[in-house]
Design a protein around this motif. Structure first.
Motif, PDB file in Angstrom:
ATOM      1  N   SER A  78      36.452  57.224  18.152  1.00  0.00           N
ATOM      2  CA  SER A  78      36.687  57.214  17.040  1.00  0.00           C
ATOM      3  C   SER A  78      37.413  55.655  17.751  1.00  0.00           C
ATOM      4  O   SER A  78      37.920  54.754  17.443  1.00  0.00           O
ATOM      5  N   VAL A  79      38.751  55.995  18.612  1.00  0.00           N
ATOM      6  CA  VAL A  79      38.802  55.353  19.888  1.00  0.00           C
ATOM      7  C   VAL A  79      38.224  53.991  19.819  1.00  0.00           C
ATOM      8  O   VAL A  79      39.134  52.723  19.766  1.00  0.00           O
ATOM      9  N   PRO A  80      37.077  53.761  20.660  1.00  0.00           N
ATOM     10  CA  PRO A  80      36.804  52.447  20.492  1.00  0.00           C
ATOM     11  C   PRO A  80      36.617  51.576  19.399  1.00  0.00           C
ATOM     12  O   PRO A  80      36.857  50.388  19.369  1.00  0.00           O
ATOM     13  N   LEU A  81      35.748  52.342  18.623  1.00  0.00           N
ATOM     14  CA  LEU A  81      35.770  51.770  17.525  1.00  0.00           C
ATOM     15  C   LEU A  81      36.904  50.830  16.571  1.00  0.00           C
ATOM     16  O   LEU A  81      37.588  50.218  16.280  1.00  0.00           O
ATOM     17  N   PHE A  82      38.293  51.793  17.321  1.00  0.00           N
ATOM     18  CA  PHE A  82      39.078  50.998  16.290  1.00  0.00           C
ATOM     19  C   PHE A  82      39.476  49.788  17.209  1.00  0.00           C
ATOM     20  O   PHE A  82      40.306  48.819  16.399  1.00  0.00           O
ATOM     21  N   ILE A  83      39.806  50.442  18.488  1.00  0.00           N
ATOM     22  CA  ILE A  83      40.018  48.955  18.862  1.00  0.00           C
ATOM     23  C   ILE A  83      39.712  48.119  19.374  1.00  0.00           C
ATOM     24  O   ILE A  83      40.070  46.640  18.978  1.00  0.00           O
ATOM     25  N   SER A  84      38.399  48.143  18.771  1.00  0.00           N
ATOM     26  CA  SER A  84      37.163  46.650  18.646  1.00  0.00           C
ATOM     27  C   SER A  84      37.072  46.417  17.249  1.00  0.00           C
ATOM     28  O   SER A  84      37.724  44.993  17.473  1.00  0.00           O
ATOM     29  N   GLU A  85      37.413  47.312  16.517  1.00  0.00           N
ATOM     30  CA  GLU A  85      37.462  46.947  14.882  1.00  0.00           C
ATOM     31  C   GLU A  85      39.169  45.975  14.481  1.00  0.00           C
ATOM     32  O   GLU A  85      39.053  44.866  13.799  1.00  0.00           O
ATOM     33  N   ILE A  86      40.239  45.879  15.428  1.00  0.00           N
ATOM     34  CA  ILE A  86      41.184  45.571  15.428  1.00  0.00           C
ATOM     35  C   ILE A  86      41.416  44.232  16.369  1.00  0.00           C
ATOM     36  O   ILE A  86      42.510  43.166  16.176  1.00  0.00           O
ATOM     37  N   PHE A  89      41.406  50.560  26.460  1.00  0.00           N
ATOM     38  CA  PHE A  89      40.385  51.918  26.207  1.00  0.00           C
ATOM     39  C   PHE A  89      40.212  52.999  28.034  1.00  0.00           C
ATOM     40  O   PHE A  89      40.311  53.751  27.832  1.00  0.00           O
ATOM     41  N   GLN A  90      39.027  51.871  28.504  1.00  0.00           N
ATOM     42  CA  GLN A  90      38.804  52.912  30.375  1.00  0.00           C
ATOM     43  C   GLN A  90      40.089  52.627  30.892  1.00  0.00           C
ATOM     44  O   GLN A  90      40.385  53.789  31.879  1.00  0.00           O
ATOM     45  N   LEU A  91      40.809  52.098  30.896  1.00  0.00           N
ATOM     46  CA  LEU A  91      42.410  51.893  31.801  1.00  0.00           C
ATOM     47  C   LEU A  91      42.858  52.802  31.531  1.00  0.00           C
ATOM     48  O   LEU A  91      42.875  53.361  33.043  1.00  0.00           O
ATOM     49  N   CYS A  92      42.911  53.247  30.080  1.00  0.00           N
ATOM     50  CA  CYS A  92      43.497  54.688  29.649  1.00  0.00           C
ATOM     51  C   CYS A  92      43.696  55.686  30.094  1.00  0.00           C
ATOM     52  O   CYS A  92      43.847  56.866  30.444  1.00  0.00           O
ATOM     53  N   VAL A  93      41.016  55.196  30.239  1.00  0.00           N
ATOM     54  CA  VAL A  93      40.658  56.985  30.936  1.00  0.00           C
ATOM     55  C   VAL A  93      41.297  56.784  32.451  1.00  0.00           C
ATOM     56  O   VAL A  93      41.304  58.051  32.941  1.00  0.00           O
TER      57      VAL A  93
END
Length: 516
Positions: free
Chosen positions: A150-158, A171-175
């Motif tokens: 869900s998170v990568p979907l959310f970030i990508s879609e905005i 997202f990967q930076l947060c990882v």
């Protein structure tokens, strides 16, 4: 280590990168931070004597024996299950989350991920026996599967198109930040006896609370709203995140893509058809290669690995902190370079650097680390530097791009299904590595680094011949500008279903007012 892109921000979109988009992406990114923290904390606590003595007494006894084989003192299936149970659970929940993202939205699924993380962290923090500990890890895995979907979907879609790559890599930076935080926590609580490990695993609940609160205030993505036929709310949200009323072109693209997607009753069936094969094959193989570089063997078990190489307990945890710092700062390089240099340059350079690093590590350990004894001071420093070079190259190449590239390639009608396959492939391979690495280290000894180097060589060849450049290409134009022009994949684009082409043509001729 865990993104699906839509037509949002595609060709013709107006508006600027707003503070609201950045803040929303950062809040959502705490899902990646939780994933990274759970990645990193497993290796930290499994190197703590208090933890081993309570749950894995056999391993503790072997570790205390000075004559025990360096490579085999942590070889225990139950200990590996503590780490790997999270990933088999995440594999299952990535498909559950795919359904939830479609049915209830990205924000709802993020909220559910936060709840799973919170409950799992509490169970592990208060665990009194091994079953309770494993159940907590399974719940954390449910959170990982839900968040990584869900998170990568959310970030990508905005995300606006001009910062699509950079914002997606957030997202990967947060990882990587999560892994670093886990290493720091492990280092500082390792001297807190006997409950330092409880603090370490329990602190996973902090980012879970932040994500839960954040999911209550951020908006749903316009694509998700239109998918669920909330057209006016979708338009209003798009105007808000783009900070302009002139969103007709982008909104029509979203509506059109959703209408095409609605025609597909079986997205997994569509995913298996010949024209869907290029993005599916690349997405799945990127995940396989990403894990078989050996990165998670190093990140999961960094403290254990450094102890195996002869470092003292504190020194091994400090070395893990150093690699965590390298991981974070190298991911920043990817954020800067991905939309400038492109994807392929980073992938190919990273593969070469990883191959050289793993090979030299293997040679040095084969030469200098015997089953008993330890490395000399100079050799140990060289090994840490080589590990840092390896982590560095992964962090600006196959790490973040392993999520970005699959996110750019699937059309909306197969997006959540395709991304679920990517996430589940990643989790399955992560499970294999987590469950087998310590046993492989015992059996193969220094040869395990040559094993990973061989995979990296194949990975580099795959990237060179089969992964196309997607920099700057609108996601809704990927077929025409990427797949139909690629020397190999273009043959899969010549087998489109004529009936589907006719349906698509009719939809394209329909006026936008009738769709919205």
């Amino acid at each position: 280590m865990p993104a699906a892109m839509v037509v949002s921000g595609g060709a013709g979109a107006e508006g600027k990168t707003t503070v609201y988009v950045i803040i929303s992406a950062i809040m959502a990114g705490f899902g990646g931070l939780m994933f990274g923290y759970d990645n990193g904390i497993a290796g930290g606590v499994t190197s703590m004597d208090d933890f081993l003595e309570k749950f894995f007494h056999d391993v503790y006894e072997k570790k205390m024996k000075a004559h025990e084989n360096n490579y085999c003192k942590y070889d225990n299936q139950s200990l590996q299950l503590f780490t790997s149970s999270l990933y088999i659970s995440a594999l299952v929940f990535s498909f559950v989350a795919s359904f939830l993202c479609n049915k209830f939205g990205r924000r709802f699924t993020m909220r559910l991920a936060a709840v799973f993380f919170l409950v799992g962290a509490l169970l592990d923090g208060f665990a009194v026996n091994l079953p309770m500990l494993i159940i907590g890890r399974v719940l954390l895995g449910a959170g990982v599967g839900s968040a990584n979907q869900s998170v990568p979907l959310f970030i990508s879609e905005i995300a606006p198109a001009n910062i699509r790559g950079a914002l997606n890599i957030l997202f990967q930076l947060c990882v990587t930040i999560g892994i670093l935080v886990a290493n720091l926590v492990s280092y500082f609580v390792s001297t807190v006896h006997p409950h330092g490990w409880r603090i370490a695993v329990g602190l996973a609940g902090v980012p879970a609370v932040i994500l839960l609160l954040g999911s209550l205030v951020i908006t749903e993505t316009p694509t998700s709203l239109v998918e669920r036929e909330k057209f006016e709310e979708g338009r209003t949200t798009l105007m808000k995140i783009r900070d302009t009323a002139n969103v007709d072109t982008e909104f029509d693209q979203i509506v059109h893509a959703c209408e095409l997607a609605r025609q597909v009753k079986d997205p997994y069936g569509k995913l298996m058809k010949r024209p869907s094969r290029p993005p599916l094959v690349i997405s799945v193989f990127i995940q396989i290669f990403q894990q078989f570089t050996g990165i998670n063997a190093i990140m999961f078990y960094a403290p254990v690995l450094f102890q195996t190489m002869g470092f003292k307990s504190d020194a091994s945890l400090l070395s893990a902190v150093i690699t965590g710092l390298v991981n974070v700062f190298s991911t920043l390089v990817s954020i800067y370079a991905v939309d400038r240099a492109g994807r392929r340059v980073l992938l190919l350079q990273g593969a070469v650097q990883m191959f050289i690093s793993q090979s030299i590590i293997g040679i040095l350990l084969l030469k200098d680390l015997k089953p008993t004894g330890s490395l000399g001071h100079n050799e140990a420093i060289i090994i840490v530097l080589l590990v840092c070079l390896f982590v560095m190259s992964f962090a600006w190449s196959w790490g973040p791009l392993g999520w970005l590239i699959p996110s750019e390639t699937f059309p909306l009608e197969t997006r959540t299904a395709g991304f679920a396959c990517a996430v589940s492939s990643n989790m399955f391979c992560t499970f294999i590595i987590a469950q087998s690495f310590l046993s492989m280290l015992c059996g193969m000894q220094a040869g395990i680094f040559f094993f990973f180097a061989a995979w990296i060589l194949v990975m580099g060849l795959f990237g060179f011949f089969l992964i196309p450049e997607t920099k700057g290409v609108p996601v809704d134009d990927m077929i025409n500008r990427v797949w139909k022009k690629h020397w190999y994949w273009k043959r899969y684009m010549q087998d489109e279903d004529p009936d589907e082409d006719r349906k698509q043509s009719k939809l394209e001729m329909a006026p936008s007012s009738s769709r919205s």
